[in-house]
Design an enzyme around this catalytic site. Structure first.
Site, short mmCIF file in Angstrom:
data_model
loop_
_atom_site.label_atom_id
_atom_site.label_comp_id
_atom_site.label_asym_id
_atom_site.label_seq_id
_atom_site.Cartn_x
_atom_site.Cartn_y
_atom_site.Cartn_z
CE LYS A 1 0.36 26.10 16.32
NZ LYS A 1 1.16 25.88 15.93
CE LYS B 1 1.65 26.40 23.36
NZ LYS B 1 2.31 25.21 22.29
CE LYS C 1 8.49 29.47 18.01
NZ LYS C 1 9.07 27.80 17.03
P1 TYM Z 1 7.31 24.09 18.23
O1 TYM Z 1 8.31 24.40 17.27
O2 TYM Z 1 6.58 25.09 18.58
O3 TYM Z 1 8.35 24.67 19.74
C1 TYM Z 1 9.48 24.06 20.23
C2 TYM Z 1 9.98 23.29 21.59
O4 TYM Z 1 9.94 24.26 22.43
C3 TYM Z 1 9.46 23.51 23.16
N1 TYM Z 1 7.95 24.85 23.90
C4 TYM Z 1 7.85 24.80 25.18
N2 TYM Z 1 8.03 24.40 26.33
C5 TYM Z 1 8.26 24.93 27.65
N3 TYM Z 1 7.47 26.37 27.70
C6 TYM Z 1 6.68 26.52 26.74
N4 TYM Z 1 5.91 27.97 26.61
C7 TYM Z 1 7.41 26.24 25.27
N5 TYM Z 1 6.76 26.69 24.47
C8 TYM Z 1 7.23 25.39 23.51
C9 TYM Z 1 7.96 22.53 22.21
O5 TYM Z 1 7.32 21.42 23.34
C10 TYM Z 1 9.35 22.17 21.52
O6 TYM Z 1 10.05 20.73 22.31
N6 TYM Z 1 6.01 20.56 16.06
C11 TYM Z 1 6.34 21.12 16.88
C12 TYM Z 1 7.67 20.81 16.40
C13 TYM Z 1 8.15 19.82 15.18
C14 TYM Z 1 8.32 18.33 16.75
C15 TYM Z 1 8.97 17.49 15.28
C16 TYM Z 1 8.85 18.28 18.06
C17 TYM Z 1 8.00 19.20 14.59
N7 TYM Z 1 8.50 17.34 14.49
C18 TYM Z 1 8.86 16.68 15.86
C19 TYM Z 1 9.67 17.37 18.13
C20 TYM Z 1 9.43 15.69 17.46
C21 TYM Z 1 6.32 22.92 17.74
O7 TYM Z 1 5.84 22.91 17.00
O8 TYM Z 1 7.53 22.67 18.01
#
Ligand code: TYM
Length: 338
Positions: free
Chosen positions: A114, A200, A203
């Site tokens: 990032k 991957k 968003k």
């Molecule tokens: P975020 O918002 O990017 O994504 C949310 C969830 O979606 C999963 N994900 C995917 N899984 C499979 N293929 C993909 N292309 C893909 N893109 C996203 C992510 O692995 C995630 O599970 N840092 C985290 C948010 C967060 C969090 C936490 C998660 C903050 N605190 C505590 C778990 C526990 C994030 O940015 O996810």
């Protein structure tokens, strides 16, 4: 068992989020036993680690709450809230900053991705982001954290922080933190971009054609699948034949995940067929999966006050659950809480 997970309210919920994480959240919620609990949150505090528009963040937080409910998160059975309403997240992060090591954070691939070439200009929040993520789960003594593959490294860090904190400030028979276990779906842990099978689905990809969003209408879904990058070969009959074909593998994986089949079973049905036949079949399955979700989503968005009320109630519940761990953390560190 206590299940905790979060999603950033930036952009729209996409198929990677759904198949990699949210569908598992719903399944875990639906299979909870006595005394078990699920907490799901909008990681709005994490969202300020990148440049953002304040009014947009507020709107996106409510919309993401609606999207989660539309996917099947039931606020009467799961605790659904946004981080900013539960001060203990930010508070615990600070307390854990004393335990997290610079070297550990330096190894985080998400920060490298990032911040890109502009490390000096990246926010401090982007660097310490994984410590907040550790606080998110440790605060509630999470045992299971359903996430996609890309979040596993952050969960490892949460375990390292919990372990070091327990070693340094607690006794073996009275640890302050539980070590959380990441849970990923066997075959949809990493859904790839529709335009490039090596990236991957995300968003933040500037091309909307790279992802299916949960609110896409049927025509848009069909168009995106039709235009998805593939190769000229027909589908193989066995999974081994997909090894060097990342785009084909991705589409077959999506089909398999949506129909709850194995990749082998999908290839047993479609082996030898070209994408001219496979893509419309995949598009149909997607449209049928998304239809009820996007209908519920549109309905929920009409009542913003109801969404606000859901988040306020969830936050009140989360604040209560957080108290004992936050107290124990202050105490273990020799701090007297005001
Ligand atoms: P975020 O918002 O990017 O994504 C949310 C969830 O979606 C999963 N994900 C995917 N899984 C499979 N293929 C993909 N292309 C893909 N893109 C996203 C992510 O692995 C995630 O599970 N840092 C985290 C948010 C967060 C969090 C936490 C998660 C903050 N605190 C505590 C778990 C526990 C994030 O940015 O996810």
């Amino acid at each position: 068992m206590r299940v905790v997970s979060g999603i950033q309210p930036t952009g729209n919920l996409h198929l990677g989020n759904y198949l990699g994480a949210i569908r598992n959240w719903v399944r875990m919620q639906d299979n909870l036993g006595e005394g078990e609990q699920c907490l799901f949150f909008l990681a709005d505090l994490h969202a300020i680690s990148m440049p953002h528009e304040p009014t947009e963040l507020r709107r996106a937080t409510l919309e993401m709450a609606a999207a989660l409910v539309a996917c099947g998160i039931d606020p009467s059975r799961s605790v659904l809230f946004n981080q900013a309403q539960v001060h203990a997240h930010a508070e615990l992060q600070w307390l854990l900053n004393g335990t997290a090591r610079m070297g550990w954070l330096n190894r985080m691939t998400q920060f490298k991705d990032k911040s890109g070439k502009n490390r000096e200009g990246a926010s401090v929040a982007l660097f310490t982001y994984p410590v907040l993520q550790a606080a998110d789960v440790l605060l509630y003594q999470a045992t299971h954290v359903p996430v996609g593959e890309d979040q596993k490294q952050h969960l490892e860090l949460a375990r390292d922080i919990a372990q070091k904190f327990n070693n340094d400030f607690a006794t073996e028979d009275a640890p302050v933190f539980t070590l959380p276990e990441p849970i990923s779906p066997p075959q949809a842990a990493r859904i790839m971009s529709l335009r490039d099978g090596s990236k991957k689905m995300s968003k933040s990809d500037p091309s909307e054609m790279s992802r299916i969003e949960l609110a896409d209408d049927p025509d848009t879904v069909m168009k995106k699948i039709k235009k998805a990058k593939t190769d000229p070969e027909p589908l193989p009959s066995e999974a081994k034949g997909l090894e060097d074909r990342p785009e084909a593998l991705n589409l077959v994986t999506i089909y398999a995940a949506l129909t709850d089949k194995s990749v082998e079973d999908v290839l047993a049905d479609f082996g030898g067929e070209g994408f001219g036949k496979f893509k419309p079949a995949l598009g149909e399955v997607l449209v049928e999966t998304l239809r009820p979700i996007s209908e519920r989503f549109t309905g929920l968005l009409e009542d913003r006050e109801a969404l606000d009320a859901i988040l306020a109630r969830g936050a009140a519940q989360a604040r209560q659950i957080a108290v004992p761990t936050l107290d124990a953390t202050y105490k273990a560190l020799g701090l007297v809480r005001g």
